[in-house]
Write a protein that holds these residues in place. Structure first.
Motif, short mmCIF file in Angstrom:
data_model
loop_
_atom_site.label_atom_id
_atom_site.label_comp_id
_atom_site.label_asym_id
_atom_site.label_seq_id
_atom_site.Cartn_x
_atom_site.Cartn_y
_atom_site.Cartn_z
N SER B 215 0.90 -1.25 -0.02
CA SER B 215 -0.08 0.00 -0.04
C SER B 215 0.87 1.24 -0.03
N GLY B 216 2.14 1.30 0.27
CA GLY B 216 2.85 2.18 0.23
C GLY B 216 3.18 2.54 -1.30
N LEU B 217 3.96 1.62 -1.80
CA LEU B 217 4.52 1.78 -3.30
C LEU B 217 3.51 1.95 -4.20
N TYR B 218 2.17 1.31 -3.99
CA TYR B 218 0.98 1.42 -4.96
C TYR B 218 -0.18 2.07 -4.54
N GLY B 219 -0.23 2.60 -3.22
CA GLY B 219 -1.30 3.16 -2.49
C GLY B 219 -1.56 4.51 -3.32
N GLY B 220 -2.80 4.93 -3.62
CA GLY B 220 -3.08 6.12 -4.21
C GLY B 220 -3.04 5.99 -5.66
N GLY B 221 -2.52 4.97 -6.45
CA GLY B 221 -2.09 4.94 -7.82
C GLY B 221 -3.13 3.85 -8.41
N VAL B 222 -3.62 3.12 -7.67
CA VAL B 222 -4.70 2.13 -8.29
C VAL B 222 -5.87 1.97 -7.52
N GLN B 223 -6.83 1.60 -8.25
CA GLN B 223 -8.29 1.45 -7.46
C GLN B 223 -8.03 0.29 -6.42
N ASN B 224 -8.44 0.56 -5.21
CA ASN B 224 -8.30 -0.13 -4.37
C ASN B 224 -9.86 -1.39 -4.42
#
Lengths: 457, 457
Positions: B215-224
């Motif tokens: 969630s740090g490396l992809y958090g905010g960049g893909v739809q969860n």
């Protein structure tokens, strides 16, 4: 640094890989309590390995949580002291999560070693242990003073480490802290990370009826805790992808034109990321690129949700409650406690009728930033350039190593994030691996860095 | 009916309780596959018990799912034939869910027998078995022809029974079907249920990235996928408690003034319900009472939700997907397939970017209604009045016995819901129990009913 070090590293290569495999075989998972024995075993293994490397005062120090491994070598008077931090604990892993091989039975394939913890952080941590051994064996001494501090709670946000640092501040005193616990920007392109996002981790519990209720006999007549929770969670984000919690963005400064330009220069192929993740589209806060969203903007991610009967089949019952866990990544001057305050207020204000909601704080870590102009960062850049044949770029990481900010704050010295992982090594996911080429180049970089630091004082 | 029957029932009382306990001790859970052996054991136990009761042609008939127990006694030529339906399967139960005693180790306390299945449906089902035994023993014959059809998949919506009914329509032919599988309106007040809500059960799966993401490396960049699912679930209800799915209410006729008046006459204490459930407030569709909401209005309840790491501690990863199960209760002319079509359309239309959503249909059953003026219902009312010393009231049930509608449709005869449970017996919850006084009064009611039916032809 003389050629003897490089020869030594190459001569001992097979042993290094075998030793890394032995460490990876220990399932030292810190989430939950099932792996306590393995946590102890990994700490003892590392202490033993540090002794064999020639380190002194090696000790496995008990804490209220998992033990911390300490070691030092302090025979370079007048020279700087480097504190190497790493962590021997790993994320949970089950073969059923999509692993091609057993996550705790390392396999070398196509130049990679596959196992949970390979890149996060056992493979990167062992680089420094091997480096001091190589220097001691090939040159008889280290060019600077070196300390190790290796913890076993990084994956659960290091609850014991801040107290440990404060308690042992004298013993841990150093001029610079080195951490290798993240990815380089790309294969063949070394990078030095100059900022980390902070973390606020919490659990949210919605409580409804005192017992599970038959959805036929009560359905429609009481608030369903799952409905209430999904309503609350859906209220946390606005349509434009922004976090809709009042006060969440306090302390966040928007990116300057210069910062945006720096980020634009870094390699980032959004189409390729989308293909690799097999998603119909990337998604995030409007007006920002993928790299900006994931490194320089704060986020709120719901990382788990649980409510109702979890077995197979349909059990048509309204449960007594529903729970969720939330991980926020923070930037700039955001304060984890203030962020959790804001979310708690938001949840209480938006709580639907017929249930109650409670927020339990789990983890907090502040964001961290360091200047690329710092002499100890410039020294790292030169070491990378020599070992990789390419100058490093400066990056921001979207991840959190809350302890970086704590080290910086408690010990008052800069932290150099000297990374040797690769972005596609699946840390926290299935088939985590570590590129063995970077094990070797990492050792050479670490050796050169210690030599280069010796020139700084 | 002569006094010998009553004497027989009282003389055999202890054996009846012991036998019920023996049946309750078998954990015949139909949800999931872990209890296959107990399912078979419960079916065999019932077949044996029916033989001892004097029933004939007793058979445990295999189906594609769990076996169905059949038995008959057909020596009353010219008299009506009654088909008794019941189910020997039960809901899941774990001591940890809040049970005071082991859910599969029955305990008699304060006039109740506590165990999973006590009221749903083993305690109510066994009433009819004991009743035919009492009549055969005390009077030498039954006043009418009787058939039993006892299934083991009611708690998973009876997937095998419709086919079984069609295949064995001749053998199962009857003039009236009797089902005891629900609660009376209140202690001491018998009731006959004249309507049941239908059921549409489905699973919804949201799919996102191909693997768990840090969630740090992809958090905010893909739809969860958890965000997408909570957004979808929150969109299913409007602020006034109505279901916000276009087309959901097709086939629902609003209550007439007369129907509302009938419901208003039934005992229902909303404050007491709120106190018992320990909720801050009751909640539901605006403009309706609790009783209207839970018996005469359709509902959409999310009964489970699952996404992300389910262990203890915080694993800050964005999962590959998230799933939920939904149970709708239907009324009037609502069609389960049309309701699932409408929900599927709604989900597709509201699906956030970056993920896909899929609906898997699990169960469907239509609503059912019967007139209180039907002679076979009037006969039941008289039998209740004699055994309980009080005339029954006519109620609507919010629950679903989809098979009631199937029986009515396939066999073309009325279904009499002759209920002997109580509303607070915690069916589907912890500490499920059955009031033993109603075991006795139920047997006397069932005996009288068979006698009363003999007068109808």
């Amino acid at each position: 640094m003389n050629a003897a070090v490089e020869s030594y590293v190459r001569a001992e290569w097979e042993r290094y890989v075998e030793e890394l495999a032995a460490l990876l075989r220990i399932p030292s998972v810190s989430v939950g309590t099932e792996h306590r024995d393995s946590i102890q075993k990994a700490a003892d293994w590392l202490a033993d390995r540090l002794r064999k490397a020639g380190m002194e005062h090696v000790e496995v120090i008990e804490t209220e949580g998992n033990p911390i491994v300490y070691a030092d070598w302090l025979h370079a008077p007048g020279k700087p002291t480097v504190l190497v931090y790493g962590h021997y604990d790993v994320q949970p892993a089950e073969a059923a999560d999509g692993w091609d091989t057993d996550p705790f039975e390392p396999v070398v394939r196509d130049g990679n070693i596959y196992a949970r913890g390979a890149t996060d952080d056992k493979g990167q941590l062992i680089i420094h242990v091997n480096a001091v051994e190589a220097l001691l064996q090939a040159e008889g001494a280290l060019p600077v003073n070196v300390k190790f501090c290796i913890e076993g709670e990084e994956e659960i946000s290091s609850p014991s480490l801040p107290g440990f640092l404060e308690q042992h501040a004298d013993r841990l005193h150093a001029d610079v802290i080195v951490i290798s616990d993240g990815p380089m920007i790309a294969h063949g392109t070394p990078s030095i990370c100059t900022s980390l996002r902070g973390l606020a981790g919490m659990e949210v519990r919605v409580k409804g009826p005192a017992q599970d209720l038959h959805s036929g006999l009560y359905g429609g007549g009481v608030q369903n805790p799952i409905h209430a929770l999904t309503h609350l969670l859906a209220s946390l984000h606005a349509k434009d992808g922004k976090v809709a919690v009042e006060g969440f963005y306090n302390g966040v400064q928007d990116l300057t034109a210069e910062e945006r330009e720096q980020l634009r220069c870094l390699p980032s192929d959004e189409e390729q990321i989308q293909r690799e993740l097999k998603v119909p589209a990337l998604y995030g806060e409007e007006g920002y690129t993928f790299l900006e969203r994931t490194t320089a903007r704060p986020t709120l991610e719901v990382v788990s949700v649980t409510g109702g009967f979890q077995g197979s089949g349909l059990k048509p019952a309204i449960p007594t409650g529903a729970t969720t866990k939330i991980a926020c990544r923070l930037v700039g001057q955001q304060d984890p406690d203030a962020v959790m305050d804001a979310i708690e207020r938001h949840l209480q204000q938006h709580c639907p009728p017929g249930v109650t909601v409670e927020l339990i704080r789990q983890h907090g870590g502040r964001p961290y930033q360091v200047s690329a102009d710092h002499p100890y960062l410039r020294a790292a850049a030169e070491a990378y350039g020599a070992a990789f044949g390419k100058e490093p770029v400066y990056t921001r990481s979207g991840g959190s190593i809350p302890i970086v900010e704590v080290f910086n704050r408690v010990l008052g010295v800069p932290v150099v994030m000297m990374e040797f992982g690769l972005p596609d090594e699946n840390l926290h996911g299935p088939n985590e691996h570590f590129h063995l080429e970077n094990l070797e180049k990492g050792m050479l970089t670490a050796c050169r860095y210690l030599h280069r630091l010796a020139e700084e004082k």
